[in-house]
Structure formats: structure tokens, C-alpha cells
Motif scaffolding. Structure first.
Motif, PDB file in Angstrom:
ATOM      1  N   ASP B 240       0.765  -1.376  -0.017  1.00  0.00           N
ATOM      2  CA  ASP B 240      -0.122   0.122  -0.103  1.00  0.00           C
ATOM      3  C   ASP B 240       1.026   1.127  -0.280  1.00  0.00           C
ATOM      4  N   ASP B 241       1.894   1.226   0.711  1.00  0.00           N
ATOM      5  CA  ASP B 241       2.891   2.431   0.818  1.00  0.00           C
ATOM      6  C   ASP B 241       4.348   1.955   0.117  1.00  0.00           C
ATOM      7  N   VAL B 242       4.430   2.570  -1.202  1.00  0.00           N
ATOM      8  CA  VAL B 242       5.705   2.019  -1.782  1.00  0.00           C
ATOM      9  C   VAL B 242       6.779   2.519  -1.258  1.00  0.00           C
ATOM     10  N   ASN B 243       6.686   3.580  -0.486  1.00  0.00           N
ATOM     11  CA  ASN B 243       7.978   3.971  -0.041  1.00  0.00           C
ATOM     12  C   ASN B 243       8.537   3.034   1.238  1.00  0.00           C
ATOM     13  N   GLN B 244       7.871   1.896   1.426  1.00  0.00           N
ATOM     14  CA  GLN B 244       8.424   1.112   2.641  1.00  0.00           C
ATOM     15  C   GLN B 244       9.116  -0.195   2.001  1.00  0.00           C
ATOM     16  N   ALA B 245       8.902   0.092   0.466  1.00  0.00           N
ATOM     17  CA  ALA B 245       9.524  -1.341  -0.222  1.00  0.00           C
ATOM     18  C   ALA B 245      10.926  -1.590   0.256  1.00  0.00           C
TER      19      ALA B 245
END
Lengths: 234, 414
Positions: B240-245
Motif C-alpha cells: 500500500d505504501d511504496v516508500n516502505q519497499a
């Protein structure tokens, strides 16, 4: 209010006093401009500094008017030593207590006569903007410059410009007016007008005027004559 | 202060032509920055959005980042121990217990996972051979993990269920084969399997590499093609949060040992180019501003020289060195501010003009026209750079003006 201050100052204290003032221009060959000058200018005095070219007349005027600092000796303005003050403090004194008229009128060419006269007032900010304008117009009126108020310096004659410069020198109601060859660029008639104005400033308004001139006729009109030769009063 | 500003304006008005030229210099610098920035940022954002849309946010592969440590290396870690000629262990390829791992990963909040089998394939249609990558998917899971369904320009994802040996191909693949929707083609793999397959869908993601080399089929079918029943060799995650990838990828890799790449890592080469692109943009527009700053330095130096008498008179009237300095710094500031405003207008105009250019690009991505991104930051950054440069350019001559000693000037004039 400044005029009141002038009147209230005790008579015994001279407006300007030099004590053993020497000014040496440093360089490979140091040049002594003035040497060991002792001088008192009482208040409400019209003083003329005379002497041959290169004698140190102008240098003496710059020292008296806080534009220059002496190499040694002391300068006192209304009894107060001012050599120790910072440049900014001296600039403040020049702004509020002293007025300047130079041989070349030195008006700012981008400003009208009125704006030039208002320049020191706007810098000092002692008056409301409307009062400044009224005072500037009044000064121009006193110097018979009503028609020139909104003209640029380039549109004025030499005599008119010099009178605008005098009006500007009077802007902040100064105690002393310094003039460096104020008539040097003027014809006899305009030169006489300038000196008439100076006399009025001294006699009617109680200010002091110190002027450098090499015109003996005009110098003769001053109450106090300081003759300089080779940097010394003679 | 008003008065100082009036004097500054007077000086500039007196040198109209030079002032206008400097203004244009600053304006062009700012304008170009805004236009170029809009173009580059637009392209970069579009590309990143595409990547985030099309490719997995994290991909776990059946491989290891580093070769396994030999016991002697583990024992003398950091010691001068070298081991050569070690033959790698012949392990069965694929992610062990792939399904269980998918189930485990799905327990993480905001994470959807899906297992794949990916391998090489050769497609043959008539006399044409096209090699590509075949990826086995499960359509009902795929919907949650990628936007593949949105990128289909023909057919549907569910056709894989309804048609035996169905195949989804990229538009480029179909073009290279000369095949169309519904055509039957031959698929060959290195495992020696040959299948007749039918094209049941064509997709266009906008990313050339995918469209020209990728085909999808059912996971089961892919396992048959590769002769690797029940094996998955990729697990893809969508967050859901691509910055956590990046952070999550590191955690997953630590836990399972398999190489796990975030989308940032997988696209490092391109993201690296973006950094260089931005560097080029800043230095180009910076150079324009430096030239403009020289122009400002030039006029203000000239004004200072020309106005030494005025400076002397101002000082004798009671203006301090600071006041004089301020006057000339204000001149630079005025040119900077006016130039920046002019640049905003120019920049906006240029971006608008760029927007109307019709252009087809085919590089990393396929796009029509310039993709532009309008950001207030471009305007703010460029204005700050311009005003800073202009003010600094004015500061140097202003300091010189402040040092003017009135007596020297008056004496030489008299």
C-alpha cells in the motif's frame, strides 16, 4: 527645536574647536595637509577660510566638518570631543547638525530639486513625510526657487543648482553650514546672492557658517577670517 | 528603507538598457529552469508511476545475493583465508515452500503477495521466432498484485482460465511475431516442451522492455512449459505504501535468505540516470544564472564607478557606509526579483508551449508529447537561486561603494 538648542547653548562654548590638529596624508612620501591648528569658532559666526591653492584650506574644512579625522589633535563640536566616535555616529552628527555646500553642486541627478532637498530629511526621519515636503518647499521658497521645485538638476542653471544645494544643506536645521568654494563655479552676481544667504543664516537664524573661498571680496564680508598658508594659520 | 530603494531605482532607471539586458539574463535563466524542470520532473514522475504500477514493489527471487560462506570462512571471519575451486551445490531451483511463504507474507499489513514461475521461452509463428520471458500467474491473485488487467488492450485476464493454453503477450511481442488476437502460436522452452498456445490477450504497459519481451500464462501452464511442477521461483509483493519497499525488502531478505529487490533496487540504473539528469539541469540553468550574475556585477560596478561623486555626497550628508552598501545591494536584489518574476512568466509560457508539441518517444517508456509536471517548488527554487545570485553579484561592487572615502572624491573634484 534645534534652533532653540542653538540659542540655548552657552555663549562661552564655541561651536567648533580644534586643539593642536595635524593631518598627514600617509603614503611613500607623507604629505602634511595641516599642522598644529588651534582654532575656536564661536556660535553664530560667519567664518571664511582663505589662502592660496594647496595651502590646506579645504583640508581644514573637512576636519572641521567631521568628514576627515585628524592624525593627531582634537576636534570638539559644541564642547564635545568627537574623534573617538564611530563612523556611523559621525555620519549621524553630520546628518542632524551639519550642512554641506560644495563647489560642484553635487545634487543627485535622478531626483528633482524638491527630492534632493528632502533627501537628508528622509534619511533623518525627524518629521512626518508631509511636514518634510512642506519644509522643503518652504526652504526652496526662501531661496527663491519656487518654480524649480519639480525640475531635475540638469534643467537648472548653475546658480539655481547651488541654491538648491544650500536648501538641502539646511534641510535638517543644522547648527553649522560648511561650504567649500561655494561660489567657485558661479558668476559674481550669483556668488553675491549665495553670500547674502549665508549672512542671513548667521544674522537672522543664529547658525554658524564656515566657508572656504579664494575670492577676497567675498571673504571680506565674513566676521572671522582664517588665513592659511602651508597648512598653518597665519 | 524607502529612501535607499528610491535611490537604487533611480540608478537603474538611468541605465535602462543594461538593466533590461540583465533582467532578461536572469529571466531566461529562471524561465529555462522552470521549463526544463517541468519536463524532466514530468518524465521522471511518469516513469516512476509506471514502474510502481506495472512492476512488483518487491520481488523475491530464488537466488542468493552472495555465495554461501564455506565453514572455514565462517570460522575465521575476516581472516586471511581463501578457498578456491569450490563447486556450487546442485540445489533444486525455485523458492522452497513458495506457497507457505506467500501465505506468510500476506499476513503483513498492507501487503499482497503472489507466487510466479518465470522462465525463458521462444515463440514461433510462421517463420518468425521471438524469444521472451514467460511468467506464470494466477489471474485472481494477479488482480491484487498488479495493474496488468488495466493494461490489456485486447482480451481479458480471465481468458487464461477459459481457454486451454491461453497466452497474454505484450504488444511488441505480437508485433514482432506478426500475430494477432486469437492466433495460435508455438511455444518452446529449454526444457524441451513444445506447446500450441493461443493468444487470448494483448497488453501495453508503456514500458518498452515489458511490452517487447513479456508473455503471461497460467502458473500451472508455465510449470508444464518449464517442466517444473509445483515450483515457483518468484514471489512478488505489492504494498500500500511504496516508500516502505526498500526497508521491507531488506527485512524479507534477512528472514528468508532469498534475494529480494525493491522496485528502487530493480530500477537502480534508471533512477541513477534521473540523479544525473537533475544534476545536468541544475548546472545548465546555474550556468545561465552565473552569466546573468556577471551582467549584474557589471552594471552595478559601472554604476558604482559612475556614481562615486553621488556616493561621496550621500556620505557627507550623513549616510553611513551601511546605507550606501544597501543601496547597491538593493539594486542587485531589484534586478533579481524583477528577473525572477519575468522568468516565471517566461517559464510558464515555455512549459505551455512544450505541452503543445506533438512528439512520439520510444525509449524507456512510450509516450506522446512531453509529460509536464507543474510544481510551485520549481518556481520557488529558481527564484531563490536567481535572487541569491543577483544579490551576491551586487554585493561585491556594493562593498566597494561602501568603502568610498568622501574626502578623496570631493578633494579631487574641487
Amino acid at each position: 527645536m534645534a534652533e532653540a538648542a542653538i540659542r540655548n547653548a552657552p555663549d562661552s562654548v564655541p561651536v567648533l574647536e580644534l586643539r593642536g590638529v595635524t593631518r598627514v596624508l600617509p603614503g611613500p612620501v607623507p604629505v602634511t595637509l595641516v599642522r598644529d591648528i588651534n582654532l575656536k569658532i564661536p556660535r553664530a559666526t560667519f567664518a571664511a577660510i582663505t589662502g592660496p591653492s594647496g595651502s590646506g584650506k579645504s583640508s581644514l574644512l573637512y576636519l572641521l566638518s567631521l568628514l576627515d579625522r585628524p592624525t593627531s589633535g582634537e576636534v570638539l563640536l559644541e564642547g564635545r570631543a568627537i574623534d573617538g566616535l564611530s563612523d556611523a555616529a559621525r555620519a549621524g552628527i553630520r546628518l542632524k547638525k551639519l550642512g554641506f555646500v560644495f563647489q560642484f553642486h553635487f545634487l543627485l541627478p535622478e531626483f528633482t530639486a524638491l527630492d534632493n532637498v528632502m533627501l537628508p530629511m528622509r534619511k533623518a526621519r525627524l518629521l512626518e513625510p508631509r511636514a518634510m515636503r512642506a519644509r522643503a518647499l518652504d526652504l526652496l521658497h526662501q531661496l527663491d526657487l519656487d518654480d524649480s521645485a519639480h525640475k531635475l538638476p540638469g534643467q537648472l542653471s548653475g546658480g539655481q543648482r547651488q541654491r538648491v544645494a544650500i536648501a538641502r544643506a539646511l534641510a535638517n536645521d543644522p547648527h553649522v553650514i560648511f561650504a567649500d568654494e561655494p561660489t567657485g563655479n558661479l558668476d559674481t552676481k550669483n556668488g553675491r546672492i549665495v553670500f547674502d544667504i549665508f549672512e542671513r543664516l548667521v544674522d537672522v537664524e543664529g547658525r554658524s557658517v564656515v566657508t572656504v573661498t579664494h575670492d577676497p571680496d567675498l571673504a571680506a564680508r565674513a566676521e572671522m577670517r582664517i588665513h592659511i598658508v602651508d597648512g598653518r594659520i597665519v | 528603507m524607502r529612501l535607499l530603494l528610491d535611490i537604487a531605482l533611480g540608478h537603474l532607471r538611468n541605465r535602462k538598457r543594461q538593466t533590461v539586458v540583465s533582467l532578461l539574463g536572469v529571466g531566461l535563466g529562471v524561465g529555462f529552469f522552470i521549463a526544463i524542470a517541468a519536463m524532466m520532473q514530468g518524465f521522471q514522475n511518469y516513469f516512476i508511476d509506471k514502474i510502481i504500477d506495472v512492476s512488483p514493489h518487491i520481488e523475491m527471487k530464488d537466488e542468493y545475493r552472495n555465495p554461501p560462506l564455506q565453514p572455514v570462512e565462517r570460522l575465521y571471519a575476516g581472516g586471511a583465508v581463501g578457498l578456491t575451486g569450490v563447486k556450487p551445490k546442485d540445489e533444486p531451483r525455485g523458492i522452497k515452500q513458495g506457497r507457505a511463504k506467500v501465505a506468510e507474507l500476506e499476513l503483513l499489513p498492507g501487503v499482497k503477495a503472489s507466487g510466479y514461475l518465470s522462465g525463458e521461452i521462444i515463440l514461433r509463428y510462421g517463420a518468425k521466432d521471438v524469444s521472451g520471458t514467460v511468467v506464470g500467474i494466477e489471474p485472481e491473485r494477479e488482480r491484487q498484485v498488479s495493474k496488468l488487467e488495466n493494461d490489456l488492450i485486447a482480451g481479458a485476464l480471465d481468458n487464461l482460465y477459459t481457454t486451454a493454453n491461453g497466452l497474454l503477450v505484450g504488444e511488441g511481442v505480437a508485433h514482432k511475431l506478426g500475430a494477432r488476437m486469437g492466433d495460435t502460436i508455438t511455444a518452446l522452452t529449454a526444457a524441451g516442451v513444445i506447446l500450441k498456445m493461443k493468444i487470448v490477450g494483448i497488453f501495453n504497459t508503456g514500458i518498452v522492455e515489458l511490452d517487447n519481451f513479456r508473455v503471461y500464462t497460467l502458473l500451472k501452464k508455465a510449470q508444464v512449459l518449464q517442466d517444473r511442477p509445483n515450483v515457483v521461483n518468484r514471489i512478488r509483493l505489492r504494498l500500500d505504501d511504496v516508500n516502505q519497499a526498500e526497508a521491507l525488502a531488506r527485512r524479507i531478505e534477512q528472514r528468508y535468505g532469498y534475494r529480494s529487490e525493491s522496485w528502487q533496487e530493480a530500477n537502480q540504473n534508471v533512477l541513477g540516470i534521473f540523479v544525473i539528469q537533475n544534476g545536468i539541469m541544475y548546472s545548465t540553468t546555474g550556468a545561465i544564472l552565473v552569466v546573468a550574475a556577471f551582467g549584474i556585477f557589471n552594471i552595478i560596478s559601472t554604476v558604482v564607478l559612475e556614481k562615486t561623486r553621488d556616493i561621496a555626497i550621500l556620505k557627507s550628508l550623513g549616510f553611513t557606509s551601511g546605507d550606501v552598501e544597501l543601496i547597491f545591494v538593493a539594486e542587485g536584489l531589484l534586478v533579481g526579483v524583477a528577473g525572477a518574476l519575468l522568468g516565471w512568466v517566461l517559464g510558464y509560457g515555455m512549459t505551455e508551449a512544450l505541452g503543445t508539441i506533438d512528439l512520439k518517444t520510444e525509449g524507456f517508456i512510450r509516450a506522446e508529447g512531453f509529460i509536464l509536471h507543474y510544481s510551485p517548488w520549481h518556481y520557488i527554487i529558481s527564484a531563490l537561486m536567481a535572487i541569491g545570485a543577483a544579490t551576491f553579484a551586487a554585493y561585491l561592487p556594493a562593498r566597494k561603494a561602501a568603502r568610498v572615502y568622501p574626502v578623496d572624491i570631493i578633494r579631487s573634484a574641487a
